[in-house]
Design a protein around this motif. Structure first.
Motif, PDB file in Angstrom:
ATOM      1  N   SER A  20     -19.742 -46.782   2.894  1.00 38.18           N
ATOM      2  CA  SER A  20     -21.269 -46.667   1.981  1.00 38.18           C
ATOM      3  C   SER A  20     -22.268 -44.917   2.973  1.00 38.18           C
ATOM      4  O   SER A  20     -23.186 -44.862   1.796  1.00 38.18           O
ATOM      5  N   ARG A  67     -21.201 -39.157   1.770  1.00 37.65           N
ATOM      6  CA  ARG A  67     -21.318 -38.559   0.160  1.00 37.65           C
ATOM      7  C   ARG A  67     -20.368 -37.810   0.272  1.00 37.65           C
ATOM      8  O   ARG A  67     -19.916 -36.827   0.706  1.00 37.65           O
ATOM      9  N   GLU A 106     -17.130 -43.749  -1.102  1.00 28.63           N
ATOM     10  CA  GLU A 106     -18.569 -43.888  -1.385  1.00 28.63           C
ATOM     11  C   GLU A 106     -18.058 -45.457  -1.502  1.00 28.63           C
ATOM     12  O   GLU A 106     -19.571 -46.044  -0.676  1.00 28.63           O
TER      13      GLU A 106
END
Length: 382
Positions: free
Chosen positions: A128, A131, A124
């Motif tokens: 980014s 998830r 993450e």
């Protein structure tokens, strides 16, 4: 009087196109036959993107082919001014000790493939838009890339023609019979051609009746794929998005590729081992069902919160499945010098340059049993 060729390749999906390219490079008198159009929406090879990866969770039997295919893709790129390979890297995520993560790491280690192990937090932090639950981990392969699928396959055909190959589209082979030292291929348009050797690379068509060797062994499957758009303002978050595999806790395996051109905006995503149904050519061009769309939307919402969860488009691909989901490559026992390839269980595109070279070498006399022993038809005879 029928025209006679050194070799005829039947089926010009990506494996057939690669085989035609490699045979033409040997300055052989070769013909490629394709029942559909140059881009066949009923086949397995069409579309904007495919993943190339060598940290191969499916096993180390594929490593030598992958190394050869990597060189082949780069050779093809060198012939084109258009970008065929997009160096996206590959991220393979799953529960700790899952098949995808442990298998990818094991193959990477066995093959000397550069890779990194990442925790869920590191995934993450570095990527980014993903998830990952805390019980997950990942392998990142920097050298993985995304192939511009249609452009790459058409470039193979361009190179085949540049080396003297001929092609015909829109007519399928009805039967193959031996006539003295050659094979007579009778076509649906009423014409016939002669060939000293034949390569069948017809994908789902290998389950048909041209040769009996694979009768009852293959299962052509229809598999939906989807495209999801970026949420407003989120497009830049996906600027360095990798090709990916994502194994869910229940074993469903997602895969996807980044946007590499404007023809397919957003992220391509689908299930590799789920939402499969028996192939029905009458419905193959229809979009995915509402239930299928709802299922993939739920997964997208969970894994990629910066994507609009409901796909804006869907299509269907074809997987030609073998009993163990590995490849089958061989020479017909009933019709020696007729070779078959491209029953690849949904993961063969990336191997095309290597498979084409294998078949070209086989036609020149090199044993397939020595080249690709793990993929012989004989493994199902015991």
């Amino acid at each position: 009087m029928h025209k006679s060729y050194t070799a005829v390749v039947v089926g010009l999906g990506v494996v057939g196109s690669a085989t035609l390219w490699r045979l033409a490079q040997q300055q052989q008198d070769v013909l490629g036959l394709e029942a559909g159009a140059p881009i066949n929406l009923q086949g397995s090879s069409y579309g904007g993107s495919r993943i190339f990866r060598q940290a191969y969770w499916e096993g180390s039997d594929y490593l030598s082919l992958l190394a050869e295919a990597d060189l082949g893709w780069r050779e093809l790129q060198a012939t084109s001014h258009r970008p065929l390979l997009h160096y996206s890297g590959g991220l393979f995520i799953g529960p700790i000790r899952s098949g995808v993560v442990s298998g990818s790491a094991a193959s990477a280690k066995a093959g000397g493939i550069a890779h990194q192990r990442l925790t869920a937090a590191e995934v993450e932090a570095r990527f980014s838009v993903f998830r990952a639950d805390e019980n997950m981990e990942a392998v990142f392969e920097q050298g993985a890339f995304t192939i511009a699928a249609d452009d790459a396959r058409l470039q193979m055909l361009n190179q085949a023609v540049a080396h003297g190959a001929q092609m015909r589209f829109g007519s399928h082979v009805q039967d193959i019979t031996r006539v003295e030292s050659e094979f007579l291929l009778r076509l649906s348009d009423g014409q016939s051609v002669l060939a000293q050797k034949v390569v069948l690379a017809t994908g789902a068509g290998l389950a048909g009746s041209l040769i009996p060797d694979l009768s009852g062994l293959l299962r052509p499957r229809s598999v939906p794929i989807y495209w999801c758009a970026f949420k407003s303002g989120a497009e830049q978050l996906f600027a360095n998005f990798p090709a990916f595999l994502y194994e869910l806790e229940d074993g469903r395996l997602l895969y996807g590729t980044p946007q590499i051109d404007n023809a397919e905006p957003g992220i391509k995503i689908g299930f590799h081992n789920h939402q499969q149904s028996a192939l029905d050519p009458r419905t193959q061009l229809e979009p995915a069902s509402d239930a299928q769309i709802e299922e993939i939307s739920a997964c997208v919402s969970r894994v990629f919160p910066d994507l609009i969860a409901r796909p804006y488009a869907s299509r269907k691909c074809v997987y030609t499945m073998t009993p163990d989901e590995a490849f089958i490559i061989g020479e017909s026992k009933e019709l020696p010098s007729v070779f078959y390839v491209s029953a690849c269980s949904g993961h063969g595109f990336k191997f095309a340059p290597a498979l084409g070279s294998c078949l070209a070498r086989a036609l020149a006399g090199q044993s397939l049993a020595l080249q690709v022993p793990a993929f012989s038809r004989e493994r199902f005879s015991h």
